[in-house]
Design a protein around this motif. Structure first.
Motif, PDB file in Angstrom:
ATOM      1  N   GLU A   9       0.811  -1.219   0.000  1.00  0.00           N
ATOM      2  CA  GLU A   9       0.000   0.000   0.000  1.00  0.00           C
ATOM      3  C   GLU A   9       0.846   1.273   0.000  1.00  0.00           C
ATOM      4  O   GLU A   9       0.350   2.347  -0.316  1.00  0.00           O
ATOM      5  CB  GLU A   9      -0.919   0.037   1.229  1.00  0.00           C
ATOM      6  CG  GLU A   9      -1.859  -1.143   1.357  1.00  0.00           C
ATOM      7  CD  GLU A   9      -1.158  -2.437   1.817  1.00  0.00           C
ATOM      8  OE1 GLU A   9      -0.205  -2.380   2.612  1.00  0.00           O
ATOM      9  OE2 GLU A   9      -1.581  -3.512   1.341  1.00  0.00           O
ATOM     10  N   LYS A  10       2.122   1.172   0.357  1.00  0.00           N
ATOM     11  CA  LYS A  10       2.967   2.370   0.463  1.00  0.00           C
ATOM     12  C   LYS A  10       3.972   2.528  -0.675  1.00  0.00           C
ATOM     13  O   LYS A  10       4.654   3.548  -0.746  1.00  0.00           O
ATOM     14  CB  LYS A  10       3.691   2.379   1.801  1.00  0.00           C
ATOM     15  CG  LYS A  10       2.745   2.527   2.966  1.00  0.00           C
ATOM     16  CD  LYS A  10       3.476   2.793   4.247  1.00  0.00           C
ATOM     17  CE  LYS A  10       2.436   3.010   5.356  1.00  0.00           C
ATOM     18  NZ  LYS A  10       3.047   3.254   6.635  1.00  0.00           N
ATOM     19  N   LEU A  52      -0.558  -2.953  -6.850  1.00  0.00           N
ATOM     20  CA  LEU A  52      -1.571  -2.362  -5.963  1.00  0.00           C
ATOM     21  C   LEU A  52      -2.942  -3.017  -6.166  1.00  0.00           C
ATOM     22  O   LEU A  52      -3.721  -3.102  -5.227  1.00  0.00           O
ATOM     23  CB  LEU A  52      -1.657  -0.848  -6.190  1.00  0.00           C
ATOM     24  CG  LEU A  52      -0.439  -0.053  -5.728  1.00  0.00           C
ATOM     25  CD1 LEU A  52      -0.549   1.392  -6.164  1.00  0.00           C
ATOM     26  CD2 LEU A  52      -0.251  -0.152  -4.217  1.00  0.00           C
TER      27      LEU A  52
END
Length: 135
Positions: free
Chosen positions: A111-112, A130
Motif C-alpha cells: 500500500e505504500k 496495488l
C-alpha cells in the motif's frame, strides 16, 4: 534507438516489497529513481536464468526463479532507449543482501510503494501490484 530485454524481481519478505533506488546515471530521467532489481538478458539466456544471475551479481543473493512466478511484461520507451521488462514475483526468506549497484533501498508494504519516485518503466508494475492479491 537501442532496445533492451530485461528482467526484474519483485522481492517479497514478510509482506513487504523491496524497492531499490538507482544512483547517478548518464540519463537524468532514471537517475535516483526507484526500480525493481534485475538487468539485461544476455544472448541465449533464459529470462529466469538472467534474473538469477543479475540478483547474484547486483545483490549477492541466490533466488530460484521458476516460470510460474512470472508477473507481467512492460514495454517502455525512454528518450534514448526502449525496454521490454519481464517481472517475476520472488518470495525471499531473508532481508540480507549486498548493495553493489544501487544507492538505497526500502522494504515497504504494498500500500505504500506508490509514494516513491519510480522509474517510468516500473510504474505499471507498481500499479498492477496495488490491484493484485500477490502480497
Amino acid at each position: 534507438m537501442k532496445h533492451y530485454y530485461v528482467t526484474a524481481a519483485i522481492l517479497i519478505n514478510n509482506g513487504e516489497i523491496l524497492c531499490m533506488q538507482r544512483g547517478p546515471s548518464k540519463y537524468e530521467y532514471v537517475a535516483y529513481k526507484y526500480e525493481f532489481p534485475g538487468g539485461k538478458v544476455e544472448e541465449s539466456e533464459s529470462l529466469e536464468g538472467c534474473l538469477q544471475r543479475e540478483l547474484k551479481e547486483e545483490m549477492g543473493i541466490v533466488v530460484e526463479i521458476m516460470p510460474e512466478q512470472f508477473f507481467m511484461t512492460v514495454e517502455h520507451s525512454y528518450p534514448d532507449f526502449a525496454i521490454t521488462m519481464h517481472t517475476y514475483i520472488c518470495p525471499v526468506n531473508t532481508r540480507e543482501f549486498i548493495m553493489h549497484e544501487h544507492k538505497d533501498f526500502k522494504w515497504l508494504p504494498k500500500e505504500k510503494i506508490s509514494v516513491l519516485d519510480w522509474a517510468d518503466a516500473d510504474k505499471p508494475i507498481v500499479e498492477s501490484l496495488l490491484k493484485s492479491e500477490v502480497v
